[in-house]
Design an enzyme around this catalytic site. Structure first.
Site, PDB file in Angstrom:
ATOM      1  N   ASP A  20       0.833  -1.216   0.000  1.00 56.00           N
ATOM      2  CA  ASP A  20       0.000   0.000   0.000  1.00 56.00           C
ATOM      3  C   ASP A  20       0.861   1.256   0.000  1.00 56.00           C
ATOM      4  O   ASP A  20       1.977   1.260   0.516  1.00 56.00           O
ATOM      5  CB  ASP A  20      -0.912  -0.018   1.240  1.00 56.00           C
ATOM      6  CG  ASP A  20      -2.055   0.976   1.117  1.00 56.00           C
ATOM      7  OD1 ASP A  20      -2.422   1.352  -0.021  1.00 56.00           O
ATOM      8  OD2 ASP A  20      -2.583   1.388   2.166  1.00 56.00           O
ATOM      9  N   ASN A  22       1.153   3.458  -2.943  1.00 54.11           N
ATOM     10  CA  ASN A  22       1.600   3.914  -4.272  1.00 54.11           C
ATOM     11  C   ASN A  22       1.050   5.296  -4.619  1.00 54.11           C
ATOM     12  O   ASN A  22       1.757   6.144  -5.158  1.00 54.11           O
ATOM     13  CB  ASN A  22       1.126   2.947  -5.367  1.00 54.11           C
ATOM     14  CG  ASN A  22       1.764   1.580  -5.249  1.00 54.11           C
ATOM     15  OD1 ASN A  22       2.728   1.408  -4.513  1.00 54.11           O
ATOM     16  ND2 ASN A  22       1.230   0.609  -5.970  1.00 54.11           N
ATOM     17  N   GLY A  23      -0.239   5.508  -4.301  1.00 60.81           N
ATOM     18  CA  GLY A  23      -0.885   6.777  -4.636  1.00 60.81           C
ATOM     19  C   GLY A  23      -0.247   7.933  -3.873  1.00 60.81           C
ATOM     20  O   GLY A  23       0.044   8.989  -4.443  1.00 60.81           O
ATOM     21  N   TRP A  25       2.719   8.033  -2.599  1.00 58.72           N
ATOM     22  CA  TRP A  25       4.101   8.204  -3.088  1.00 58.72           C
ATOM     23  C   TRP A  25       4.094   9.140  -4.312  1.00 58.72           C
ATOM     24  O   TRP A  25       4.912  10.055  -4.408  1.00 58.72           O
ATOM     25  CB  TRP A  25       4.673   6.836  -3.473  1.00 58.72           C
ATOM     26  CG  TRP A  25       6.098   6.834  -3.938  1.00 58.72           C
ATOM     27  CD1 TRP A  25       7.208   6.635  -3.158  1.00 58.72           C
ATOM     28  CD2 TRP A  25       6.569   7.011  -5.277  1.00 58.72           C
ATOM     29  NE1 TRP A  25       8.345   6.679  -3.934  1.00 58.72           N
ATOM     30  CE2 TRP A  25       7.982   6.912  -5.243  1.00 58.72           C
ATOM     31  CE3 TRP A  25       5.944   7.242  -6.505  1.00 58.72           C
ATOM     32  CZ2 TRP A  25       8.773   7.038  -6.380  1.00 58.72           C
ATOM     33  CZ3 TRP A  25       6.723   7.379  -7.640  1.00 58.72           C
ATOM     34  CH2 TRP A  25       8.124   7.274  -7.574  1.00 58.72           C
ATOM     35  N   HIS A  37       2.015   3.473  -9.089  1.00 52.85           N
ATOM     36  CA  HIS A  37       1.838   2.031  -9.300  1.00 52.85           C
ATOM     37  C   HIS A  37       3.017   1.464 -10.093  1.00 52.85           C
ATOM     38  O   HIS A  37       3.478   0.351  -9.838  1.00 52.85           O
ATOM     39  CB  HIS A  37       0.515   1.751 -10.016  1.00 52.85           C
ATOM     40  CG  HIS A  37      -0.683   2.103  -9.187  1.00 52.85           C
ATOM     41  ND1 HIS A  37      -0.866   1.609  -7.915  1.00 52.85           N
ATOM     42  CD2 HIS A  37      -1.747   2.908  -9.437  1.00 52.85           C
ATOM     43  CE1 HIS A  37      -2.001   2.102  -7.416  1.00 52.85           C
ATOM     44  NE2 HIS A  37      -2.548   2.897  -8.319  1.00 52.85           N
ATOM     45  N   SER A  65      -7.530  -5.556  -5.036  1.00 55.30           N
ATOM     46  CA  SER A  65      -8.577  -6.163  -4.215  1.00 55.30           C
ATOM     47  C   SER A  65      -9.925  -6.128  -4.930  1.00 55.30           C
ATOM     48  O   SER A  65     -10.108  -5.360  -5.888  1.00 55.30           O
ATOM     49  CB  SER A  65      -8.694  -5.425  -2.876  1.00 55.30           C
ATOM     50  OG  SER A  65      -9.368  -4.189  -3.048  1.00 55.30           O
ATOM     51  N   THR A  66     -10.853  -6.942  -4.443  1.00 55.26           N
ATOM     52  CA  THR A  66     -12.212  -6.941  -5.010  1.00 55.26           C
ATOM     53  C   THR A  66     -12.887  -5.575  -4.797  1.00 55.26           C
ATOM     54  O   THR A  66     -13.858  -5.258  -5.468  1.00 55.26           O
ATOM     55  CB  THR A  66     -13.087  -8.048  -4.365  1.00 55.26           C
ATOM     56  OG1 THR A  66     -12.914  -8.001  -2.941  1.00 55.26           O
ATOM     57  CG2 THR A  66     -12.703  -9.434  -4.856  1.00 55.26           C
ATOM     58  N   GLU A  67     -12.336  -4.794  -3.862  1.00 57.70           N
ATOM     59  CA  GLU A  67     -12.899  -3.459  -3.594  1.00 57.70           C
ATOM     60  C   GLU A  67     -12.241  -2.366  -4.442  1.00 57.70           C
ATOM     61  O   GLU A  67     -12.760  -1.257  -4.543  1.00 57.70           O
ATOM     62  CB  GLU A  67     -12.739  -3.095  -2.108  1.00 57.70           C
ATOM     63  CG  GLU A  67     -13.660  -3.883  -1.172  1.00 57.70           C
ATOM     64  CD  GLU A  67     -13.268  -5.335  -0.997  1.00 57.70           C
ATOM     65  OE1 GLU A  67     -12.061  -5.635  -0.977  1.00 57.70           O
ATOM     66  OE2 GLU A  67     -14.173  -6.202  -0.924  1.00 57.70           O
ATOM     67  N   ARG A  71     -12.394   2.343  -7.752  1.00 60.46           N
ATOM     68  CA  ARG A  71     -11.532   3.463  -8.180  1.00 60.46           C
ATOM     69  C   ARG A  71     -11.879   3.895  -9.612  1.00 60.46           C
ATOM     70  O   ARG A  71     -12.511   3.148 -10.347  1.00 60.46           O
ATOM     71  CB  ARG A  71     -10.063   3.032  -8.096  1.00 60.46           C
ATOM     72  CG  ARG A  71      -9.684   2.702  -6.672  1.00 60.46           C
ATOM     73  CD  ARG A  71      -8.208   2.422  -6.558  1.00 60.46           C
ATOM     74  NE  ARG A  71      -7.887   2.101  -5.171  1.00 60.46           N
ATOM     75  CZ  ARG A  71      -6.684   2.157  -4.653  1.00 60.46           C
ATOM     76  NH1 ARG A  71      -5.667   2.529  -5.394  1.00 60.46           N
ATOM     77  NH2 ARG A  71      -6.489   1.848  -3.383  1.00 60.46           N
ATOM     78  N   LEU A 131      10.869 -20.375  -5.128  1.00 63.21           N
ATOM     79  CA  LEU A 131       9.876 -19.535  -4.443  1.00 63.21           C
ATOM     80  C   LEU A 131       8.488 -19.658  -5.084  1.00 63.21           C
ATOM     81  O   LEU A 131       8.343 -19.565  -6.297  1.00 63.21           O
ATOM     82  CB  LEU A 131      10.334 -18.065  -4.538  1.00 63.21           C
ATOM     83  CG  LEU A 131       9.362 -17.019  -3.975  1.00 63.21           C
ATOM     84  CD1 LEU A 131       9.295 -17.091  -2.451  1.00 63.21           C
ATOM     85  CD2 LEU A 131       9.766 -15.608  -4.424  1.00 63.21           C
ATOM     86  N   ARG A 194      -4.757  -2.132   9.118  1.00 65.28           N
ATOM     87  CA  ARG A 194      -5.905  -2.988   8.790  1.00 65.28           C
ATOM     88  C   ARG A 194      -5.514  -3.995   7.709  1.00 65.28           C
ATOM     89  O   ARG A 194      -4.528  -3.819   6.996  1.00 65.28           O
ATOM     90  CB  ARG A 194      -7.093  -2.142   8.322  1.00 65.28           C
ATOM     91  CG  ARG A 194      -6.781  -1.188   7.181  1.00 65.28           C
ATOM     92  CD  ARG A 194      -8.048  -0.433   6.725  1.00 65.28           C
ATOM     93  NE  ARG A 194      -7.728   0.577   5.754  1.00 65.28           N
ATOM     94  CZ  ARG A 194      -7.655   1.904   6.005  1.00 65.28           C
ATOM     95  NH1 ARG A 194      -7.904   2.363   7.209  1.00 65.28           N
ATOM     96  NH2 ARG A 194      -7.356   2.745   5.031  1.00 65.28           N
TER      97      ARG A 194
END
Ligand code: IPE
Ligand code: IPE
Ligand code: MG
Length: 241
Positions: A20, A22-23, A25, A37, A65-67, A71, A131, A194
């Protein structure tokens, strides 16, 4: 100051990251959010490399995310474009480094070029045993649990499973994380305390480390700092030490 060595015997098996910031920044630099991004993709590249070097077995990153569909369209589709570019640029090196790429989330809802890119990434790396690099894309923890419940219901309906047989193991086995240990450590950059619907089933006993550092600034050194914090924790899983 040189950093203290990490204890090789206590490297977490599975690290998950909420990438979290990026915006913020980009905003700090007077740049459009998509530039943030883009910088985030570069940071990710270095963290994947360091994870392999440190002997982490599973790295799961929250990319969309699904949310996040809430945007503006320009940002959403810009993120997917960057994803296609990332895969095109990185797939060869990932494969050379024996990294196995997997996507967690409903990627069937992505634009077709992004679907093509992720399919290719999974296909190209499917026989690698280094990995395990999981990218959570159109991922939501609640959607993942529902999907697993639907799978169980279908098996019951078809007479292949009895309701009494449902337990934590059988539910876990129908999650994207089947065959993956729960995350030992969840790192969140950008300073918010969160989970934002990330791995809510798997996070039951994960150690949480939040850093103020914004994701594009999250260097391999910052990553090792978070691993140090993890190594200083005392995990009890509800028992006594
Ligand atoms: C996280 O960075 C990346 C995604 C959610 C895709 P943000 O875009 O949420 O950055 P901030 O939180 O606005 O700084
Ligand atoms: C979480 O970040 C999702 C990803 C990093 C992909 P958000 O920026 O979407 O989370 P909130 O909105 O601050 O909870
Ligand atoms: Mg954010």
């Amino acid at each position: 100051m040189t950093q203290q060595q990490l204890d090789p015997a206590r490297i977490p098996q599975h690290v998950a990251i909420v990438m979290d910031g990026n915006g913020r920044w980009a905003k700090k630099r007077g740049l459009p959010r998509l530039r943030g991004h883009n910088a985030g993709m570069m940071a990710l590249k270095e963290i994947v490399k360091r994870s392999s070097v440190l002997g982490i077995s599973h790295l799961t990153v929250y990319a969309f995310s699904t949310e996040n569909w809430k945007r503006p369209e320009e940002e959403v589709f810009g993120i997917f474009k960057l994803l296609v570019l990332y895969v095109q640029k990185e797939i060869r090196e990932l494969n050379d480094n024996n990294v196995r790429v997997n996507i967690w989330g409903d990627w069937s809802l992505l634009p077709s070029d992004a679907q093509h890119a992720v399919r290719k990434a999974m296909e190209t790396t499917k026989n690698n045993n280094g990995l395990h690099f999981n990218i959570a894309l159109n991922y939501g923890g609640r959607a993942e649990i529902l999907r697993a419940v639907h799978a169980l219901c279908k098996e019951i309906q078809e007479g292949r499973l009895s309701p009494e047989a449902i337990d934590e193991t059988s539910l876990s086995a129908r999650m994207y994380s089947e065959n993956t240990p729960d995350p030992d450590l969840i790192i969140r950059t950008g300073g918010e305390y969160r989970l934002s619907n990330f791995l809510i089933w798997q996070a039951a006993y994960s150690e949480l480390v939040v850093t103020e550092v914004l994701w594009p600034d999250f260097s391999p050194d910052e990553f090792e700092k978070a691993l140090h914090v993890y190594q200083s924790r005392n995990r009890r899983f509800g028992g006594l030490t």
